[in-house]
Design a protein around this motif. Sequence first.
Motif, PDB file in Angstrom:
ATOM      1  N   SER A 152      43.164  92.927  68.556  1.00 21.44           N
ATOM      2  CA  SER A 152      42.850  94.027  69.505  1.00 21.44           C
ATOM      3  C   SER A 152      44.067  94.338  70.272  1.00 21.44           C
ATOM      4  N   ALA A 153      44.456  95.394  70.785  1.00 24.22           N
ATOM      5  CA  ALA A 153      45.298  95.727  71.833  1.00 24.22           C
ATOM      6  C   ALA A 153      45.258  94.733  73.128  1.00 24.22           C
ATOM      7  N   ARG A 154      43.806  94.361  73.491  1.00 27.12           N
ATOM      8  CA  ARG A 154      43.682  93.585  74.508  1.00 27.12           C
ATOM      9  C   ARG A 154      43.983  91.980  74.294  1.00 27.12           C
ATOM     10  N   GLY A 155      44.204  91.676  72.924  1.00 27.91           N
ATOM     11  CA  GLY A 155      44.078  90.370  72.542  1.00 27.91           C
ATOM     12  C   GLY A 155      45.454  89.553  73.073  1.00 27.91           C
ATOM     13  N   ALA A 156      45.098  88.190  73.370  1.00 30.80           N
ATOM     14  CA  ALA A 156      46.105  87.306  73.945  1.00 30.80           C
ATOM     15  C   ALA A 156      46.949  86.872  72.952  1.00 30.80           C
ATOM     16  N   SER A 157      48.217  86.781  73.068  1.00 31.28           N
ATOM     17  CA  SER A 157      49.202  86.527  72.039  1.00 31.28           C
ATOM     18  C   SER A 157      49.137  85.032  71.473  1.00 31.28           C
ATOM     19  N   ALA A 158      49.478  84.820  70.073  1.00 30.47           N
ATOM     20  CA  ALA A 158      49.506  83.496  69.380  1.00 30.47           C
ATOM     21  C   ALA A 158      50.100  82.757  70.387  1.00 30.47           C
ATOM     22  N   ALA A 159      51.217  83.094  71.148  1.00 33.24           N
ATOM     23  CA  ALA A 159      51.962  81.861  71.722  1.00 33.24           C
ATOM     24  C   ALA A 159      50.977  81.415  73.111  1.00 33.24           C
ATOM     25  N   GLU A 160      50.179  82.791  73.645  1.00 29.01           N
ATOM     26  CA  GLU A 160      49.262  82.326  74.844  1.00 29.01           C
ATOM     27  C   GLU A 160      47.943  81.387  74.379  1.00 29.01           C
ATOM     28  N   MET A 161      47.647  81.676  73.114  1.00 28.40           N
ATOM     29  CA  MET A 161      46.717  80.927  72.622  1.00 28.40           C
ATOM     30  C   MET A 161      47.079  79.435  72.275  1.00 28.40           C
ATOM     31  N   SER A 162      48.277  79.357  71.864  1.00 28.10           N
ATOM     32  CA  SER A 162      48.896  77.946  71.489  1.00 28.10           C
ATOM     33  C   SER A 162      49.201  77.286  72.850  1.00 28.10           C
ATOM     34  N   ALA A 163      49.550  77.718  73.813  1.00 30.33           N
ATOM     35  CA  ALA A 163      49.681  77.199  74.968  1.00 30.33           C
ATOM     36  C   ALA A 163      48.213  76.622  75.582  1.00 30.33           C
ATOM     37  N   ALA A 164      47.483  77.476  75.614  1.00 22.89           N
ATOM     38  CA  ALA A 164      46.168  77.130  76.051  1.00 22.89           C
ATOM     39  C   ALA A 164      45.492  75.942  75.258  1.00 22.89           C
ATOM     40  N   ALA A 165      45.511  76.193  74.167  1.00 19.94           N
ATOM     41  CA  ALA A 165      45.090  75.229  73.218  1.00 19.94           C
ATOM     42  C   ALA A 165      45.821  73.781  73.063  1.00 19.94           C
ATOM     43  N   ARG A 166      46.986  73.770  73.157  1.00 18.57           N
ATOM     44  CA  ARG A 166      47.881  72.406  73.337  1.00 18.57           C
ATOM     45  C   ARG A 166      47.420  71.414  74.535  1.00 18.57           C
ATOM     46  N   THR A 167      47.121  72.378  75.593  1.00 20.39           N
ATOM     47  CA  THR A 167      46.560  71.843  76.939  1.00 20.39           C
ATOM     48  C   THR A 167      45.579  71.292  76.664  1.00 20.39           C
ATOM     49  N   THR A 168      44.628  72.006  76.113  1.00 20.15           N
ATOM     50  CA  THR A 168      43.250  71.375  75.957  1.00 20.15           C
ATOM     51  C   THR A 168      43.081  70.166  75.264  1.00 20.15           C
ATOM     52  N   TRP A 169      43.930  70.342  74.032  1.00 18.22           N
ATOM     53  CA  TRP A 169      43.716  69.123  73.251  1.00 18.22           C
ATOM     54  C   TRP A 169      44.805  68.010  73.218  1.00 18.22           C
ATOM     55  N   SER A 170      45.459  68.280  74.483  1.00 17.32           N
ATOM     56  CA  SER A 170      46.633  67.272  74.701  1.00 17.32           C
ATOM     57  C   SER A 170      46.333  65.867  74.802  1.00 17.32           C
ATOM     58  N   GLY A 171      46.968  64.952  73.926  1.00 20.98           N
ATOM     59  CA  GLY A 171      46.630  63.497  74.037  1.00 20.98           C
ATOM     60  C   GLY A 171      45.446  63.000  73.394  1.00 20.98           C
ATOM     61  N   SER A 172      44.713  63.930  72.450  1.00 22.70           N
ATOM     62  CA  SER A 172      43.568  63.707  71.941  1.00 22.70           C
ATOM     63  C   SER A 172      43.620  63.475  70.234  1.00 22.70           C
ATOM     64  N   GLY A 173      45.142  63.546  69.804  1.00 22.90           N
ATOM     65  CA  GLY A 173      45.256  63.484  68.447  1.00 22.90           C
ATOM     66  C   GLY A 173      45.021  64.558  67.597  1.00 22.90           C
ATOM     67  N   VAL A 174      44.306  65.577  67.818  1.00 21.78           N
ATOM     68  CA  VAL A 174      43.846  66.783  67.324  1.00 21.78           C
ATOM     69  C   VAL A 174      45.166  67.644  67.055  1.00 21.78           C
ATOM     70  N   ILE A 175      45.193  67.991  65.799  1.00 19.86           N
ATOM     71  CA  ILE A 175      46.289  68.924  65.628  1.00 19.86           C
ATOM     72  C   ILE A 175      46.133  70.423  65.782  1.00 19.86           C
ATOM     73  N   VAL A 176      47.069  71.052  66.554  1.00 20.95           N
ATOM     74  CA  VAL A 176      46.860  72.450  66.961  1.00 20.95           C
ATOM     75  C   VAL A 176      47.997  73.428  65.842  1.00 20.95           C
ATOM     76  N   GLU A 177      47.348  74.153  65.143  1.00 22.55           N
ATOM     77  CA  GLU A 177      48.389  74.968  64.456  1.00 22.55           C
ATOM     78  C   GLU A 177      48.300  76.565  64.890  1.00 22.55           C
ATOM     79  N   VAL A 178      49.211  77.155  64.605  1.00 17.74           N
ATOM     80  CA  VAL A 178      49.216  78.851  65.138  1.00 17.74           C
ATOM     81  C   VAL A 178      49.523  79.565  63.851  1.00 17.74           C
ATOM     82  N   ALA A 179      48.969  80.563  63.800  1.00 19.22           N
ATOM     83  CA  ALA A 179      49.008  81.456  62.634  1.00 19.22           C
ATOM     84  C   ALA A 179      49.502  82.934  63.048  1.00 19.22           C
ATOM     85  N   ASP A 180      50.169  83.350  62.262  1.00 20.35           N
ATOM     86  CA  ASP A 180      50.633  84.692  62.602  1.00 20.35           C
ATOM     87  C   ASP A 180      49.622  85.763  62.884  1.00 20.35           C
TER      88      ASP A 180
END
Length: 445
Positions: A377-405
């Motif tokens: 969507s034109a209103r969609g958060a960028s992959a970089a913004e999603m990545s930053a939020a996800a890495r903060t959420t799962w920081s230190g948990s051992g859960v792998i966060v991947e980013v797709a184009d």
Amino acid sequence: MSTAEELAFDAALADLERRVPTRMLPDLERITALADLMGDPQRSYPSIHITGTNGKTSVARMTTALLSALGVATGTYTSPHLQSIRERLSVAGRPIDEWRFGEVHAELAPLVGLVDADRPDPDDHVTYFELLTAMAYWWFADLPVEVGVFEVGMGGTWDATNLVRGDVAVLTTIDVDHRELGATPAEVAREKVGIIKPGATVVSGQQAADVMRIVRDAAAAAGAGVLVAGEDFDVLERRVAVGGQVVTLRVGDRVVRELVLPLFGAYQATNAAVALAAFAAFHRDGFADLADEVIRDALGAVRTPGRLEVVSRDPTVLLDGAHNPHGARATAAAVEEAFTFRNLVLVAACLQDKDIAGILAPFAEIANHVVVTAAPSARGASAAEMSAAARTTWSGSGVIVEVADDLERALDMATGVAGEGDGVLVTGSLYTVGAARDRYAPLSS
């Protein structure tokens, strides 16, 4: 469909897209002027008007199913759509045909032109949502329907749907979602109670104490009766079953037992109770004489695409349009209750103006692998913004966060890493879910 009909449908879509507003227009001037030129068709049939933060579309679908089971011709207007704009306008659950969509748009075009001509500023022309709403008003009256079920687009007071009669006003649980409506549930509630019409019956889901005070005050000012979850209606029992759940619902003194609801999650049982209460409020004394089998058949046939919907197996792929923290919490709880995945792979893509961290947080304890991308969507958060939020959420948990184009690649990555007994949950936005549904459950031509 003939070439001319195809061209009319395409022209309608193109005109609607040109009308997407560039700014918020919190008034009813354009839709009121247009409805007046149309002869106020929305006043020619009774209506059930639904607002709230989450569950509006599900409640609309359930209410429609209950009305249709009685043979009542029911027009339903919902938003947004997942795959086709035609989903927004339906009768007895069947979307408007493409050819009729094009016809209705063409029939209203001269009147829309008159409204626009009175407003030289292009940014003050009839908007996308206003025109779609007017099309619903017109089509339902032309059929004619015996009742209209209208879902608010956003808010209440200034929503284009707020010209309907609103014989029953439904408020699902109110929380924070669109920032324009307020920063607290109470602020949001003051906007949403604007749908309550004089002499209506209000059906309210579970609300915070300060929100409930606002609802009751608004109802009292309008001389409207109030049915409240936990007092006047309720979910008495529920248990998980194959393909959904079995529930017992109460409305007033009436109890309907052992209803099979083919939907997952406690929140859908709650939505069913709200819908049944709205149905009862609309039918008044007739509800007491209605056979239990009618209610069972209606709710047993309800489908809610994109709401914890299983669209694939091996691995199991779930789609859920949770797009705010309240919805995400309900979804996470439903996944934990209804599914026994070995591992859960989360695919998330949200809109930029949403509380992304708040949407991801409820999945922090249940996701074992995360793939994020940009919402389509034109209103969609960028992959970089999603990545930053996800890495903060799962920081230190051992859960792998991947980013797709893009979402297609995200789905490939998620299903590729999912093994036997694992599940994939796609969530974060209805735009995301709609695009994923195009892959797993494409519309028939």
